[in-house]
Design a protein around this motif. Structure first.
Motif, PDB file in Angstrom:
ATOM      1  N   ARG A 385      12.211  -8.312   2.554  1.00 29.68           N
ATOM      2  CA  ARG A 385      13.154  -7.195   2.550  1.00 29.68           C
ATOM      3  C   ARG A 385      13.561  -6.810   3.967  1.00 29.68           C
ATOM      4  O   ARG A 385      14.710  -6.460   4.230  1.00 29.68           O
ATOM      5  N   THR A 386      12.608  -6.859   4.896  1.00 31.43           N
ATOM      6  CA  THR A 386      12.909  -6.489   6.281  1.00 31.43           C
ATOM      7  C   THR A 386      13.859  -7.484   6.938  1.00 31.43           C
ATOM      8  O   THR A 386      14.779  -7.101   7.674  1.00 31.43           O
ATOM      9  N   SER A 387      13.634  -8.785   6.681  1.00 31.31           N
ATOM     10  CA  SER A 387      14.479  -9.813   7.289  1.00 31.31           C
ATOM     11  C   SER A 387      15.791 -10.008   6.555  1.00 31.31           C
ATOM     12  O   SER A 387      16.634 -10.803   6.997  1.00 31.31           O
ATOM     13  N   SER A 410      -1.137   3.795  11.410  1.00 31.40           N
ATOM     14  CA  SER A 410      -0.615   4.660  10.352  1.00 31.40           C
ATOM     15  C   SER A 410      -0.120   3.799   9.190  1.00 31.40           C
ATOM     16  O   SER A 410       0.660   2.867   9.385  1.00 31.40           O
ATOM     17  N   CYS A 411      -0.576   4.149   7.989  1.00 30.89           N
ATOM     18  CA  CYS A 411      -0.244   3.359   6.808  1.00 30.89           C
ATOM     19  C   CYS A 411       0.114   4.285   5.651  1.00 30.89           C
ATOM     20  O   CYS A 411      -0.043   5.513   5.730  1.00 30.89           O
ATOM     21  N   PHE A 412       0.600   3.683   4.578  1.00 29.90           N
ATOM     22  CA  PHE A 412       0.892   4.365   3.325  1.00 29.90           C
ATOM     23  C   PHE A 412       0.094   3.696   2.221  1.00 29.90           C
ATOM     24  O   PHE A 412      -0.018   2.453   2.194  1.00 29.90           O
ATOM     25  N   GLU A 413      -0.449   4.525   1.339  1.00 32.54           N
ATOM     26  CA  GLU A 413      -1.021   3.985   0.106  1.00 32.54           C
ATOM     27  C   GLU A 413       0.100   3.982  -0.938  1.00 32.54           C
ATOM     28  O   GLU A 413       0.549   5.036  -1.388  1.00 32.54           O
ATOM     29  N   SER A 441       5.268   1.483   9.491  1.00 28.06           N
ATOM     30  CA  SER A 441       6.493   1.002  10.132  1.00 28.06           C
ATOM     31  C   SER A 441       7.152  -0.091   9.293  1.00 28.06           C
ATOM     32  O   SER A 441       8.380  -0.084   9.091  1.00 28.06           O
ATOM     33  N   LEU A 442       6.350  -1.034   8.781  1.00 26.80           N
ATOM     34  CA  LEU A 442       6.906  -2.128   8.001  1.00 26.80           C
ATOM     35  C   LEU A 442       7.473  -1.628   6.676  1.00 26.80           C
ATOM     36  O   LEU A 442       8.576  -2.026   6.266  1.00 26.80           O
ATOM     37  N   PHE A 443       6.759  -0.743   6.005  1.00 27.76           N
ATOM     38  CA  PHE A 443       7.233  -0.239   4.719  1.00 27.76           C
ATOM     39  C   PHE A 443       8.484   0.634   4.904  1.00 27.76           C
ATOM     40  O   PHE A 443       9.373   0.634   4.049  1.00 27.76           O
ATOM     41  N   SER A 444       8.573   1.365   6.013  1.00 32.92           N
ATOM     42  CA  SER A 444       9.750   2.199   6.263  1.00 32.92           C
ATOM     43  C   SER A 444      10.995   1.348   6.466  1.00 32.92           C
ATOM     44  O   SER A 444      12.096   1.735   6.047  1.00 32.92           O
ATOM     45  N   LEU A 445      10.827   0.173   7.110  1.00 29.37           N
ATOM     46  CA  LEU A 445      11.983  -0.706   7.288  1.00 29.37           C
ATOM     47  C   LEU A 445      12.397  -1.373   5.982  1.00 29.37           C
ATOM     48  O   LEU A 445      13.579  -1.606   5.745  1.00 29.37           O
ATOM     49  N   ALA A 446      11.413  -1.665   5.138  1.00 31.66           N
ATOM     50  CA  ALA A 446      11.719  -2.372   3.898  1.00 31.66           C
ATOM     51  C   ALA A 446      12.277  -1.429   2.829  1.00 31.66           C
ATOM     52  O   ALA A 446      13.244  -1.768   2.135  1.00 31.66           O
ATOM     53  N   PHE A 447      11.692  -0.255   2.671  1.00 30.38           N
ATOM     54  CA  PHE A 447      12.097   0.692   1.622  1.00 30.38           C
ATOM     55  C   PHE A 447      12.295   2.079   2.239  1.00 30.38           C
ATOM     56  O   PHE A 447      11.440   2.964   2.090  1.00 30.38           O
ATOM     57  N   GLN A 452      11.894   8.379   2.566  1.00 26.16           N
ATOM     58  CA  GLN A 452      12.605   9.659   2.668  1.00 26.16           C
ATOM     59  C   GLN A 452      12.263  10.575   1.503  1.00 26.16           C
ATOM     60  O   GLN A 452      12.044  11.782   1.684  1.00 26.16           O
ATOM     61  N   ASN A 453      12.181  10.029   0.298  1.00 23.08           N
ATOM     62  CA  ASN A 453      11.810  10.848  -0.866  1.00 23.08           C
ATOM     63  C   ASN A 453      10.405  11.415  -0.707  1.00 23.08           C
ATOM     64  O   ASN A 453      10.140  12.570  -1.049  1.00 23.08           O
ATOM     65  N   PHE A 454       9.505  10.594  -0.158  1.00 23.32           N
ATOM     66  CA  PHE A 454       8.129  11.053   0.030  1.00 23.32           C
ATOM     67  C   PHE A 454       8.072  12.215   1.020  1.00 23.32           C
ATOM     68  O   PHE A 454       7.402  13.229   0.769  1.00 23.32           O
TER      69      PHE A 454
END
Length: 811
Positions: A385-387, A410-413, A441-447, A452-454
């Motif tokens: 998704r990022t690429s 920093s991560c997200f579950e 950082s990776l999840f923010s770029l992909a989704f 933003q909803n979170f």
């Protein structure tokens, strides 16, 4: 094996780098070394099914999640010159080698293991290639062409094949993963070793193609020879030796006797008698320093002679080697066999294939393999998704459960929808969601929409939480001094004349209707503020604060004109017992109205005080002022106590500050000590690594000695078996000889008896001669040694005596 002692030579250029620094790089991996490492881990022997597959899966997962792109290289056909090394390895693993397999270079068993690893890599979507020959040669070829950023191998031959960067000795700990990095540029600039020199080093010290190297040439001699070659490589020197095989005739210079005083040619006695030529003296000689060099020919050519002697010694041993001039070995390292490959294509992990493969080869349940592969599936989805790659999605995120911190990142579950082929354990089959921990950082770029909803939901929840909290109403406690002053002014009457032309009129006291306290409180607070109680020195014997130059009446008027709704009161007439309307009584001035609203008594003028029948209010004022003074004293005492408490609090805060400073100093000292300890630990780690390398070398030597001892033991067992057989045969012969001896003893005993009997018969014949006539004619006298008719029993017969006697008596 690689080049013997190469890593210890390259240790000065070793760099220990964090494993996370490899993120974003593409690395070629020599798969055979990973397989061999896993097969020799004692913790997994007998406990883990196919330890090489388990080790490969978890290493690939860890490095992929760090952002490292891996390309695996399989072994091809081994060179013919490696047959001896391979046969020795086979002998070490499986026992005594077969003579027919001395030149066999196939890898049948090992290639079967590599095929299993290739199947696992296909399940994970990781690319792999097969080398034309050695795997490290293919890794070096990819590195030299720029297809990868480095090689992961423990084999030092990679530099000889042309590799630029080599990584080895992985430390996969979760706290501080590290890896050793070697760069060819540093080897060339700092150590002065180029690729051709390293090939010559492998020839002298030993490698896979010449295991023992050149006999009698070690590491120190080789390095000295390299440093003595000015701008020349070892391969050029080997070519020179090959073209000039005949030994060079060197002119030997004989060392003459030198004086101990001046260190010049000649003895000390000769210099004492006739002087020294080098010292230019006719008698005796002048002492020289220890560092002074003698100008004689032997000392002038000493350094050159030592270097040439070292070269001549190595040259002699090299020419005596059977494989000289090592053309086949040099061409194996310098001539490339591999061909360029297509760009590497990475695929998504296949969950269903991985479940089937892990169940068949590694005995992993389907839910366990699904759980372990889930992280790779989600990571691959985020990277795609990022690429911006448009591909079929295997898994979709639903929401972010909560933020997390993993290894300081920093991560997200994240909560995901269950993939189609995902399998849960038996007790969790009803679940429809799976969770993973992904980098923020990776999840923010992909989704970005989900992130933003979170954040928006989090902000709304925080606002609702603040609204639910009821704010505590601050209840202002009225000060005691304000109450006392307000009570005092409530009983006083402040009456002044605002119109100077009206004259002074004495009026009887006119009581007013009492106004409620809530309505009079604004004017009272205004009056208290106009008193300026804060400017009074309460500790002194008298009040020194000067009053406001404006009159009290003017201040009250100004205060009331500011207020939007001035409070009014109806004056009371004592004669008529009725209230008087201020509008109907023009004699009442506005200032008097204001004073009447504040005061409860109207007798406050100086004329009323001087009136003969009026009471004097000064005594009451004095009493009330005394009360105010007492209350002010109480307030002063309380303020003193508060001041003392604040001083104590200040002292305690100073003490706490001092203690915190001491703690800070101690923490700095501890930090310095910890840094020193860390440095010492690093040095100890380096020493332990060197010791480990030496112990590995000693272990290898010990293994060789053990093998030789096993061979010697086998031969001794064979000799022992032969000696046992010989002993058994000798025992049988000894038994037979004992039987023969016994029989001979019996025969000897019988012969003795026969001899005695014959002797007795002779004696008997001598005593009775007359009976000789009666004897048969065939009898003869034994002592004469003649017989009449029995020729076989003659004395001259070759048969032994016992046998002849036996035959005689038998007849």
């Amino acid at each position: 094996m690689g080049v013997s002692e190469l890593w210890s030579i390259l240790d000065p250029v070793r760099q220990c780098v964090p494993l996370y620094s490899l993120s974003g790089k593409t690395l070629a991996v020599d798969l055979s070394l990973w397989v061999c490492e896993a097969q020799h881990v004692q913790g997994m022997m007998g406990k883990v099914t196919k330890p090489h597959l388990r080790n490969l899966f978890f290493r690939v997962s860890s490095l992929t999640l760090m952002g490292v792109k891996l390309v695996f290289v399989m072994e091809g056909e081994a060179p013919r010159i490696k047959a001896e090394t391979m046969s020795k390895r086979t002998e070490m693993r499986f026992g005594v080698r077969k003579p027919a397999a001395a030149k066999h270079t196939s890898r049948g068993r090992f290639k079967a293991v590599l095929r299993e690893c290739a199947q696992l890599l296909d399940c994970l979507g990781v690319p792999w290639v097969t080398a034309a020959g050695e795997a490290e040669a293919m890794c070096a070829f990819l590195d030299s062409r720029g297809a990868v950023d480095g090689c992961i191998t423990n084999d030092g031959d990679a530099f000889l094949y042309g590799a630029r960067t080599v990584y080895r000795n992985f430390n996969m700990s979760t706290k501080d993963p590290q890896v050793d990095c070697y760069r060819m540029s540093s080897v060339r600039d700092e150590l002065g070793l180029c690729r051709e020199t390293l090939v010559g080093l492998a020839v002298f010290l030993g490698c896979d193609y010449i295991p023992k190297g050149v006999a009698g040439v070690g590491r120190e001699h080789t390095l000295k020879l390299i440093h003595s070659l000015k701008g020349q490589t070892l391969l050029q020197k080997l070519d020179e030796w090959s073209s000039h095989r005949s030994e060079r005739s060197e002119v030997t210079v004989k060392k003459v006797t030198h004086c101990l005083v001046c260190r010049h040619p000649g003895s000390a006695k000769a210099h004492e008698r006739s002087g020294c030529v080098c010292c230019r003296s006719e008698r005796f000689c002048s002492p020289q320093d220890y560092d002074s060099q003698c100008p004689c020919e032997w000392h002038r050519t000493e350094h050159t002679r030592q270097a040439s002697a070292l070269e001549a010694n190595i040259r002699k041993k090299t020419l005596a080697c059977e494989q000289f001039p090592f053309t086949e070995i040099i061409s194996e390292f310098l001539v490339t066999k591999d061909k360029p490959v297509q760009p590497f294509r990475r695929r998504k992990p296949n969950l269903m294939m991985m479940q089937a493969f892990a169940l068949e080869k590694m005995d992993w349940p389907r839910h366990y393999s699904s759980e372990k592969l889930l992280l790779l599936v989600t990571y691959t989805e985020l990277i795609n998704r990022t690429s911006g790659r448009d591909s079929h999605t295997q898994i979709e995120p639903k929401r972010i459960y909560k933020p997390r911190v993993k290894n300081g990142v920093s991560c997200f579950e994240v909560v995901w929808k269950k993939p189609d082929d995902y399998v849960f354990a038996e007790d969790c089959e009803d679940q429809t969601e799976v969770r993973t921990v992904e980098e923020e950082s990776l999840f923010s770029l992909a989704f970005p929409e989900i992130v933003q909803n979170f954040h928006r939901e989090k902000a709304e929840a925080q606002e609702n939480k603040i609204k639910k909290k009821k704010p505590k109403e601050k209840q202002e406690k009225p000060a005691d001094s304000h109450d006392a002053v307000s009570d005092l002014f409530a009983q006083m009457c402040l009456q002044t004349d605002t119109d100077p032309d009206a004259g002074f009129t004495q009026k009887p006291p006119q009581p007013e209707i009492p106004v409620p306290r809530s309505q009079s409180s604004p004017s009272e607070s205004a009056l208290i503020g106009q008193l300026h109680l804060s400017t009074i020195d309460w500790d002194s014997s008298s009040f020194t604060a000067s009053p406001d130059p404006r009159s009290l009446k003017d201040r009250i008027m100004m205060k009331n004109t500011r207020s939007p709704e001035p409070i009014r009161s109806i004056p009371f007439n004592p004669k008529t017992r009725t209230t008087t309307n201020p509008k109907q009584n023009p004699a009442v001035k506005p200032a008097e109205k204001v004073c009447k609203t504040v005061c409860k008594t109207s007798v406050c003028d100086s004329d009323t005080e001087n009136r003969p029948g009026s009471p004097k209010p000064q005594s009451k004022l004095k009493v009330k002022s005394d009360k105010i003074t007492q209350k002010s004293d109480i307030i002063t005492q309380k303020s003193d106590k508060i001041t003392q408490k604040s001083d104590k609090i200040t002292q305690k805060s100073d003490i706490i500050t001092q203690k915190s400073d001491k703690i800070t100093q101690k923490s700095n000292i501890i930090t310095n000590k910890s840094n020193k300890i860390t440095q010492k630990f690093d040095k100890i780690t380096q020493k332990s690594d060197k010791i480990t390398q030496k112990s590995d070398i000693i272990t290898q030597k010990f293994d060789k000695i053990t093998q030789k001892s096993d061979i010697v033991t086998q031969k001794s067992d064979q000799i022992t078996n032969k000696s046992v057989k010989i002993t058994q045969k000798s025992d049988i012969i000894t038994q037979k000889s004992d039987i023969i001896t016994q029989k001979s003893d019996i025969i000897t005993h019988k012969s003795d008896k026969i001899t005695q009997k014959s002797a007795n018969d002779d004696q008997t014949r001598i005593k009775t001669p007359e009976k000789e006539s009666f004897r048969p004619a065939s009898r003869v006298q034994v002592h004469h040694g003649t017989f009449d008719s029995d020729s076989d029993a003659s004395v001259d017969s070759p048969r032994p005596l016992a046998e002849r006697l036996k035959m005689r008596f038998a007849k």
